[in-house]
Structures are given as C-alpha cells and as structure tokens.
Design an enzyme around this catalytic site. Structure first.
Site, PDB file in Angstrom:
ATOM      1  N   SER A 155      40.435 -33.350  34.040  1.00  0.00           N
ATOM      2  CA  SER A 155      39.798 -33.631  35.226  1.00  0.00           C
ATOM      3  C   SER A 155      40.797 -33.208  36.391  1.00  0.00           C
ATOM      4  O   SER A 155      42.086 -33.142  36.328  1.00  0.00           O
ATOM      5  CB  SER A 155      39.306 -34.792  35.748  1.00  0.00           C
ATOM      6  OG  SER A 155      38.231 -35.374  34.997  1.00  0.00           O
TER       7      SER A 155
HETATM    8  N1  SAH Z   1      39.834 -38.352  30.576  1.00  0.00           N
HETATM    9  C1  SAH Z   1      39.979 -37.381  30.010  1.00  0.00           C
HETATM   10  C2  SAH Z   1      38.606 -36.282  30.374  1.00  0.00           C
HETATM   11  C3  SAH Z   1      38.535 -35.614  29.231  1.00  0.00           C
HETATM   12  S1  SAH Z   1      36.623 -34.915  29.281  1.00  0.00           S
HETATM   13  C4  SAH Z   1      41.372 -36.710  30.488  1.00  0.00           C
HETATM   14  O1  SAH Z   1      41.979 -37.055  31.369  1.00  0.00           O
HETATM   15  O2  SAH Z   1      41.818 -35.679  30.131  1.00  0.00           O
HETATM   16  C5  SAH Z   1      35.722 -35.909  28.471  1.00  0.00           C
HETATM   17  C6  SAH Z   1      35.987 -36.338  27.247  1.00  0.00           C
HETATM   18  O3  SAH Z   1      34.835 -37.176  26.632  1.00  0.00           O
HETATM   19  C7  SAH Z   1      35.749 -35.155  26.354  1.00  0.00           C
HETATM   20  O4  SAH Z   1      36.992 -35.160  25.267  1.00  0.00           O
HETATM   21  C8  SAH Z   1      34.670 -35.661  25.284  1.00  0.00           C
HETATM   22  O5  SAH Z   1      34.765 -35.266  24.105  1.00  0.00           O
HETATM   23  C9  SAH Z   1      34.657 -37.137  25.409  1.00  0.00           C
HETATM   24  N2  SAH Z   1      33.320 -37.635  25.135  1.00  0.00           N
HETATM   25  C10 SAH Z   1      31.969 -37.228  25.484  1.00  0.00           C
HETATM   26  N3  SAH Z   1      31.247 -38.232  25.027  1.00  0.00           N
HETATM   27  C11 SAH Z   1      31.836 -39.141  24.393  1.00  0.00           C
HETATM   28  C12 SAH Z   1      31.459 -40.406  23.564  1.00  0.00           C
HETATM   29  N4  SAH Z   1      30.280 -40.459  23.620  1.00  0.00           N
HETATM   30  N5  SAH Z   1      32.719 -41.206  23.421  1.00  0.00           N
HETATM   31  C13 SAH Z   1      33.881 -40.910  23.250  1.00  0.00           C
HETATM   32  N6  SAH Z   1      34.016 -39.553  24.040  1.00  0.00           N
HETATM   33  C14 SAH Z   1      33.222 -38.743  24.654  1.00  0.00           C
END
Ligand code: SAH
Length: 213
Positions: A62
């Site tokens: 993000s």
């Molecule tokens: N907090 C992260 C944001 C990554 S984007 C950062 O600081 O980089 C969101 C992430 O959520 C992705 O890696 C995606 O694979 C994950 N995601 C999506 N659905 C999910 C689920 N049901 N359980 C765990 N992770 C999930």
C-alpha cells in the site's frame, strides 16, 4: 539521500502530516521502518513515493499514507496483540511491530509468505508471527486479538474475524461490493455490542477466501 528519490523524513513531512496523521507512535514507526527492504531492489528508488508498488503475484504494498492511516485508525497501545490479514510484503506488519504491538499476520500466497518470512527474519522482525492460510478464517488458536487489520478488500466483514476480536476491540478493514473501490470501515466491539463506522474510499486488492471473494 542515496538511491531514494524521496527520503523517509520527506515522506512523513509531505505525505502523512498534511493529510492529518497525528499519532506520534505512527509517525515514529513510519519514520523508522525501512520500506525499501520490503520491495524488490529494482524499485528501491521509488520506495518512499506517494504510490502503492507491485510486490509480485498481482499484489501491492500500500501507499505509505494508507499504511499510516490504517495504523492510526487502530487506536492501539504498546503491548496489544494485532492480527493482520494479508502479510504481502511485510511492511505493514513491520510498522505495527515498531509501534510495540504483538503482531500475527496471515498470507494466502505461499511464495509471498515464504519470501516475507525470510525478509522479516533478516530484518530483525523475527518476533512477528506468520501463517500461510486463508486469513478470512482468522487465527483461532491465538485469538482473541485486541486489534485486527485487513489489508485486502472483501465484500463484507468476515464473521470469524469479528468473533476473534477481543472485547473491547477494534478492527480496520476495507469493505465493498465494487472490487475497484471500498470504504475503509472501523468495526468496534464494546460490551458485546458491534458497531461499524465507514471512513473514506480506498482501492485494495481482493480479499480472496471462504469469507471473502
Ligand atoms: N499488508 C501488505 C499488503 C499486501 S496486499 C503489505 O504491507 O505489503 C494484500 C495481501 O493480502 C496480498 O498479499 C494477498 O495475497 C493477501 N490476501 C488476500 N486474501 C487473503 C486471505 N484470505 N488471507 C490472507 N491473505 C490474503
């Protein structure tokens, strides 16, 4: 300033403070956490710019402001436990760790989970607990959590996460039926009562799972 087009100090001064980030704990953590360590070296020059960046597998880290805003909305204090759904790069987890929280983070994509596990261990973040799983089901063995933060957008608030939220507790989650745009929602549990408050609009990657898309 080295290889970065924008320094961390300038990121805080120009992207966070003018948009209303006030929490000294959030500002300190954002000033300290080395965001570039959570992305590919080819993108390091852009690490502190005012944008999300690709981290592979169609996922993003993000924008710095969004990380700070969600961290502030949690209204946390040091020592609290926090469950993050969507480990991704590990940056948000690292910021919460810097704020003194006991961090549990779940990621569903194996490659991201493994890469981030290695990065966090190398970066002195070994105390962050990570799990490869569908985070919409939470982490029941370690519940309840004082705080829950979901960094992917789903159609609604997953019921297991509400169940695993402590009382009192606060959850911050982007929610919306439109996959391109969600409302940032603050869910509060107080004396058994659940309330929801919608904040501004955001655009997150999909929350994929049993209680997501
Ligand atoms: N907090 C992260 C944001 C990554 S984007 C950062 O600081 O980089 C969101 C992430 O959520 C992705 O890696 C995606 O694979 C994950 N995601 C999506 N659905 C999910 C689920 N049901 N359980 C765990 N992770 C999930």
């Amino acid at each position: 300033m080295g290889v970065y087009s924008i320094s961390r100090e300038r990121m805080v001064r120009e992207q966070l403070i003018p948009r209303g980030i006030k929490s000294p704990a959030v500002i300190a953590a954002m000033s300290k956490t080395r965001r570039h360590l959570f992305i590919e070296e080819a993108l390091w020059s852009r690490a502190y710019e005012d944008f999300p960046l690709m981290i592979g597998f169609g996922q993003t880290i993000s924008q710095p402001y969004v990380v700070a805003w969600m961290s502030e909305l949690l209204e946390s204090s040091p020592g609290m436990s926090v469950l993050e759904i969507g480990t991704g790069s590990g940056y948000q987890a690292a910021v919460l760790h810097e704020m003194g929280l006991k961090v549990y983070s779940v990621e569903r994509i194996r490659e991201l989970h493994q890469r981030t596990r290695d990065r966090l261990a190398a970066g002195n973040y070994a105390r962050i607990r990570l799990k490869l799983d569908d985070g919409t089901l939470g982490w029941p063995e370690c519940a309840p959590f004082d705080r829950v933060i979901v960094t992917a957008g789903g159609p609604d608030v997953p019921a297991p996460l509400v169940e695993q939220l402590a009382d009192p507790g606060i959850m911050v989650i982007p929610v919306g039926l439109d996959k391109r745009s969600q409302k940032m929602v603050v869910v509060r549990k107080i004396n058994g009562k659940i309330t929801r408050e919608a904040k501004g609009s955001v655009a997150f990657v999909d929350l994929v799972g049993a209680c997501g898309w």
